[in-house]
Design an enzyme around this catalytic site. Sequence first.
Site, PDB file in Angstrom:
ATOM      1  N   HIS A  56     -16.005  19.525  12.837  1.00  0.00           N
ATOM      2  CA  HIS A  56     -15.076  18.829  13.732  1.00  0.00           C
ATOM      3  C   HIS A  56     -13.886  19.727  14.059  1.00  0.00           C
ATOM      4  O   HIS A  56     -13.468  19.833  15.213  1.00  0.00           O
ATOM      5  CB  HIS A  56     -14.528  17.550  13.077  1.00  0.00           C
ATOM      6  CG  HIS A  56     -15.524  16.472  12.866  1.00  0.00           C
ATOM      7  ND1 HIS A  56     -15.692  15.859  11.642  1.00  0.00           N
ATOM      8  CD2 HIS A  56     -16.393  15.877  13.717  1.00  0.00           C
ATOM      9  CE1 HIS A  56     -16.621  14.921  11.761  1.00  0.00           C
ATOM     10  NE2 HIS A  56     -17.074  14.921  13.000  1.00  0.00           N
ATOM     11  N   LYS A  74     -20.947   1.578  11.050  1.00  0.00           N
ATOM     12  CA  LYS A  74     -21.421   2.734  10.292  1.00  0.00           C
ATOM     13  C   LYS A  74     -21.053   2.633   8.809  1.00  0.00           C
ATOM     14  O   LYS A  74     -21.420   3.492   8.034  1.00  0.00           O
ATOM     15  CB  LYS A  74     -20.830   4.031  10.862  1.00  0.00           C
ATOM     16  CG  LYS A  74     -21.516   4.511  12.119  1.00  0.00           C
ATOM     17  CD  LYS A  74     -21.034   5.899  12.473  1.00  0.00           C
ATOM     18  CE  LYS A  74     -21.839   6.499  13.605  1.00  0.00           C
ATOM     19  NZ  LYS A  74     -21.392   7.859  13.933  1.00  0.00           N
ATOM     20  N   ARG A 127     -24.659  20.094  17.909  1.00  0.00           N
ATOM     21  CA  ARG A 127     -25.148  20.900  16.799  1.00  0.00           C
ATOM     22  C   ARG A 127     -26.587  21.346  17.006  1.00  0.00           C
ATOM     23  O   ARG A 127     -26.953  22.435  16.636  1.00  0.00           O
ATOM     24  CB  ARG A 127     -25.065  20.107  15.488  1.00  0.00           C
ATOM     25  CG  ARG A 127     -23.661  19.804  15.056  1.00  0.00           C
ATOM     26  CD  ARG A 127     -23.657  18.899  13.869  1.00  0.00           C
ATOM     27  NE  ARG A 127     -24.307  17.642  14.271  1.00  0.00           N
ATOM     28  CZ  ARG A 127     -24.305  16.545  13.561  1.00  0.00           C
ATOM     29  NH1 ARG A 127     -23.732  16.510  12.403  1.00  0.00           N
ATOM     30  NH2 ARG A 127     -24.897  15.456  13.994  1.00  0.00           N
ATOM     31  N   SER A 143     -20.843  14.617   8.755  1.00  0.00           N
ATOM     32  CA  SER A 143     -20.101  13.766   7.827  1.00  0.00           C
ATOM     33  C   SER A 143     -21.049  13.022   6.893  1.00  0.00           C
ATOM     34  O   SER A 143     -20.768  12.849   5.710  1.00  0.00           O
ATOM     35  CB  SER A 143     -19.253  12.750   8.597  1.00  0.00           C
ATOM     36  OG  SER A 143     -18.246  13.404   9.320  1.00  0.00           O
TER      37      SER A 143
END
Length: 174
Positions: A22, A46, A100, A138
């Site tokens: 990030h 989430k 990514r 994450s």
Amino acid sequence: MADRIARAGVYPGTFDPVTNGHLDIINRAARILDRLVIGVAMNIGKGPLFPLEERVELVRAETDSIAQRTGTIIEVVPFEGLLVGFAREVGAQVIVRGLRAVTDFDYEFQMAGMNRRLDPEIELLFLMASEGNHFISSRFVKEIARLGGDITSFVPRLTRDRTIERVRVPNPGE
């Protein structure tokens, strides 16, 4: 010489926790934009490790040096609702997204089309993750921390300490 219009962008995410990946995207976006609003999404679905207020605090702490070094105004703001609505609300002309891998592209491509339809005036800026960060997520950071692994190379120090503190399971004798 005419005054140049400030370029403002939004970089959204849950940042649970904020990772070196990030920060790489934030650093690179800060070199392009005059003002970067980091939108920390509520996203209760989430099941975040950190409460919203703490995620905002950590992102602010971890991005202060980027703002100082680049001279870019960096704001960290919690938000919920439609991303394009948030972008409009903060006066952003650009939504910044990090990519990514190919799987990220598929998802981001669909989301970009939807956002474009909702507000064609807001541009999308995709930044590829740097080679050393393309595998960091994450979700993996949290899993590694829960299993007692070393997350030092994936997150900055303050975030590492808070993540370990949050996932640490106390021994019954403590």
